[in-house]
Design a protein around this motif. Structure first.
Motif, PDB file in Angstrom:
ATOM      1  N   THR A 147       0.849  -1.187   0.000  1.00  0.00           N
ATOM      2  CA  THR A 147       0.000   0.000   0.000  1.00  0.00           C
ATOM      3  C   THR A 147       0.885   1.237   0.000  1.00  0.00           C
ATOM      4  OG1 THR A 147      -1.704  -1.162   1.271  1.00  0.00           O
ATOM      5  CG2 THR A 147      -1.833   1.247   1.193  1.00  0.00           C
ATOM      6  N   GLY A 148       0.675   2.101  -0.969  1.00  0.00           N
ATOM      7  CA  GLY A 148       1.480   3.301  -1.087  1.00  0.00           C
ATOM      8  C   GLY A 148       0.971   4.421  -0.207  1.00  0.00           C
ATOM      9  N   GLY A 149       1.841   5.410   0.040  1.00  0.00           N
ATOM     10  CA  GLY A 149       1.457   6.555   0.847  1.00  0.00           C
ATOM     11  C   GLY A 149       0.375   7.392   0.211  1.00  0.00           C
ATOM     12  N   ASP A 150       0.205   7.295  -1.096  1.00  0.00           N
ATOM     13  CA  ASP A 150      -0.833   8.062  -1.797  1.00  0.00           C
ATOM     14  C   ASP A 150      -2.118   7.273  -1.982  1.00  0.00           C
ATOM     15  OD1 ASP A 150       0.005   6.206  -3.616  1.00  0.00           O
ATOM     16  OD2 ASP A 150       0.413   7.629  -5.249  1.00  0.00           O
ATOM     17  N   GLY A 151      -2.194   6.083  -1.367  1.00  0.00           N
ATOM     18  CA  GLY A 151      -3.407   5.267  -1.470  1.00  0.00           C
ATOM     19  C   GLY A 151      -3.365   4.197  -2.534  1.00  0.00           C
ATOM     20  N   ALA A 152      -2.307   4.172  -3.338  1.00  0.00           N
ATOM     21  CA  ALA A 152      -2.179   3.122  -4.359  1.00  0.00           C
ATOM     22  C   ALA A 152      -2.002   1.761  -3.676  1.00  0.00           C
ATOM     23  CB  ALA A 152      -0.988   3.408  -5.259  1.00  0.00           C
ATOM     24  N   THR A 153      -2.507   0.713  -4.303  1.00  0.00           N
ATOM     25  CA  THR A 153      -2.357  -0.633  -3.748  1.00  0.00           C
ATOM     26  C   THR A 153      -1.889  -1.596  -4.834  1.00  0.00           C
ATOM     27  OG1 THR A 153      -4.674  -1.239  -4.218  1.00  0.00           O
ATOM     28  CG2 THR A 153      -4.192  -0.276  -2.057  1.00  0.00           C
ATOM     29  N   ALA A 154      -1.186  -2.632  -4.404  1.00  0.00           N
ATOM     30  CA  ALA A 154      -0.746  -3.703  -5.303  1.00  0.00           C
ATOM     31  C   ALA A 154      -0.979  -5.020  -4.593  1.00  0.00           C
ATOM     32  CB  ALA A 154       0.723  -3.537  -5.671  1.00  0.00           C
ATOM     33  N   ARG A 155      -1.673  -5.921  -5.253  1.00  0.00           N
ATOM     34  CA  ARG A 155      -1.904  -7.255  -4.701  1.00  0.00           C
ATOM     35  C   ARG A 155      -1.248  -8.270  -5.622  1.00  0.00           C
ATOM     36  NH1 ARG A 155      -5.002  -6.764  -0.446  1.00  0.00           N
ATOM     37  NH2 ARG A 155      -6.430  -4.971  -0.265  1.00  0.00           N
ATOM     38  N   PHE A 156      -0.556  -9.233  -5.028  1.00  0.00           N
ATOM     39  CA  PHE A 156       0.311 -10.131  -5.776  1.00  0.00           C
ATOM     40  C   PHE A 156      -0.221 -11.562  -5.761  1.00  0.00           C
ATOM     41  CE2 PHE A 156       2.717  -6.680  -3.891  1.00  0.00           C
ATOM     42  CZ  PHE A 156       3.395  -6.151  -4.980  1.00  0.00           C
ATOM     43  N   GLU A 157      -0.346 -12.136  -6.953  1.00  0.00           N
ATOM     44  CA  GLU A 157      -0.755 -13.537  -7.098  1.00  0.00           C
ATOM     45  C   GLU A 157       0.447 -14.321  -7.625  1.00  0.00           C
ATOM     46  OE1 GLU A 157      -3.414 -16.357 -10.044  1.00  0.00           O
ATOM     47  OE2 GLU A 157      -4.018 -14.243  -9.802  1.00  0.00           O
ATOM     48  N   HIS A 158       1.018 -15.161  -6.771  1.00  0.00           N
ATOM     49  CA  HIS A 158       2.219 -15.917  -7.126  1.00  0.00           C
ATOM     50  C   HIS A 158       1.829 -17.282  -7.704  1.00  0.00           C
ATOM     51  CE1 HIS A 158       5.034 -13.240  -4.867  1.00  0.00           C
ATOM     52  NE2 HIS A 158       3.914 -12.952  -4.215  1.00  0.00           N
ATOM     53  N   PHE A 159       2.690 -17.788  -8.588  1.00  0.00           N
ATOM     54  CA  PHE A 159       2.507 -19.138  -9.127  1.00  0.00           C
ATOM     55  C   PHE A 159       3.894 -19.753  -9.281  1.00  0.00           C
ATOM     56  CE2 PHE A 159       1.131 -22.439 -12.157  1.00  0.00           C
ATOM     57  CZ  PHE A 159      -0.036 -22.842 -11.544  1.00  0.00           C
ATOM     58  N   GLY A 160       4.538 -19.979  -8.147  1.00  0.00           N
ATOM     59  CA  GLY A 160       5.923 -20.431  -8.148  1.00  0.00           C
ATOM     60  C   GLY A 160       6.101 -21.924  -8.034  1.00  0.00           C
ATOM     61  N   HIS A 161       5.194 -22.697  -8.614  1.00  0.00           N
ATOM     62  CA  HIS A 161       5.253 -24.160  -8.494  1.00  0.00           C
ATOM     63  C   HIS A 161       6.332 -24.742  -9.412  1.00  0.00           C
ATOM     64  CE1 HIS A 161       1.537 -23.976  -6.192  1.00  0.00           C
ATOM     65  NE2 HIS A 161       1.067 -23.158  -7.127  1.00  0.00           N
ATOM     66  N   VAL A 162       7.193 -25.558  -8.838  1.00  0.00           N
ATOM     67  CA  VAL A 162       8.285 -26.188  -9.580  1.00  0.00           C
ATOM     68  C   VAL A 162       8.459 -27.614  -9.069  1.00  0.00           C
ATOM     69  CG1 VAL A 162      10.753 -26.092 -10.114  1.00  0.00           C
ATOM     70  CG2 VAL A 162       9.465 -23.974  -9.885  1.00  0.00           C
ATOM     71  N   PRO A 163       8.586 -28.590 -10.001  1.00  0.00           N
ATOM     72  CA  PRO A 163       8.512 -28.492 -11.463  1.00  0.00           C
ATOM     73  C   PRO A 163       7.131 -28.006 -11.937  1.00  0.00           C
ATOM     74  CG  PRO A 163       9.491 -30.594 -10.802  1.00  0.00           C
ATOM     75  CD  PRO A 163       8.893 -29.979  -9.571  1.00  0.00           C
ATOM     76  N   LEU A 164       7.124 -27.444 -13.138  1.00  0.00           N
ATOM     77  CA  LEU A 164       5.910 -26.881 -13.702  1.00  0.00           C
ATOM     78  C   LEU A 164       5.614 -27.547 -15.038  1.00  0.00           C
ATOM     79  CD1 LEU A 164       3.728 -24.639 -13.465  1.00  0.00           C
ATOM     80  CD2 LEU A 164       5.285 -23.137 -14.731  1.00  0.00           C
ATOM     81  N   GLY A 165       4.390 -28.058 -15.196  1.00  0.00           N
ATOM     82  CA  GLY A 165       3.977 -28.664 -16.451  1.00  0.00           C
ATOM     83  C   GLY A 165       3.254 -27.659 -17.327  1.00  0.00           C
TER      84      GLY A 165
END
Length: 236
Positions: free
Chosen positions: A40-58
């Motif tokens: 969350t930024g000081g100006d109200g901006a937001t970032a939400r993160f969706e990870h997909f770090g599965h290894v091995p990956l098919g």
């Protein structure tokens, strides 16, 4: 506020978060262990993160014009043989997998394609013609689609599961996540094949906007499949 979705390579995420703070008057970052989940930024901006770090990956991509199947794994570096199926290290556990196992973290080893198969098989497009010719055309198209699904399923069984339709969960070299793309209906049919049912239970990322599969498209699917999806909301 304006919201957009962007994709960030895992190895660039730390720098991206730092840049977010620079652009938005600082940032308060929330984590789950070592994984960043929101900022969350000081100006109200937001970032939400969706990870997909599965290894091995098919990866399974299939369209009317062709298909691509790939297995991606972490490698030690240039000295490791690419194309060789990954093997477990000493003391590797072949049994149950903990929720966080099989995921990569920032700064971990590079993930590359270690096995793949790309090919072409033509499935005719639909026709608006009527009568007997349309019925014959539909049967031909159905046969072509069935042959395509069967071929892709065979390659997926060999490349992703080592030919074992019932691998033990957590077995080395077996995907912990799956990227599918191309034609939604054909991809679903491939995963419904008896020998691939185990893949249907894996965490999944869908990329149905990809073009006809070629080697470059498979590489792009790997890049996008591994990317952290960021939902970014910024003040207008």
């Amino acid at each position: 506020m304006t919201t957009r979705l962007i994709e960030v390579a895992p190895e660039r995420l730390e720098r991206w978060v730092a840049g977010f703070g620079e652009r938005h008057d600082g940032a308060s970052v929330q984590t789950d262990g070592v994984v960043v989940v929101s900022a969350t930024g000081g100006d109200g901006a937001t970032a939400r993160f969706e990870h997909f770090g599965h290894v091995p990956l098919g990866l399974v991509l299939v369209r009317r014009g062709g298909y691509a199947v790939g297995l991606a794994a972490a490698v030690d570096g240039p000295g490791e043989e690419v194309g060789k199926r990954p093997r477990p290290g000493p003391g590797a556990d072949l049994g149950e997998v903990s929720p966080g196992e099989g995921r990569t973290s920032p700064g971990s080893r590079p993930v590359v394609l270690v096995a793949s198969k790309v090919g072409t098989r033509h499935v005719q497009s639909r026709t608006a013609a009527g009568g007997w010719s349309q019925q014959r055309f539909a049967r031909r198209r159905g046969n072509q689609a069935d042959a395509l699904v069967e071929a892709v399923a065979g390659h997926a069984l060999r490349i992703l599961l080592g030919g074992d339709a019932s691998p033990r969960r957590g077995a080395p070299g077996i995907p912990r996540g799956l990227v599918i793309g191309g034609d939604r209906a054909l991809a679903a049919q491939v995963l419904e094949e008896t020998g691939l049912r185990v893949l249907g239970d894996l965490p999944r990322r869908e990329l149905y906007d990809l073009p006809d599969p070629k080697r470059a498209v498979l590489e792009e699917a790997l890049r996008r499949g591994r990317a952290v999806r960021v939902t970014l909301t910024e003040p207008d």
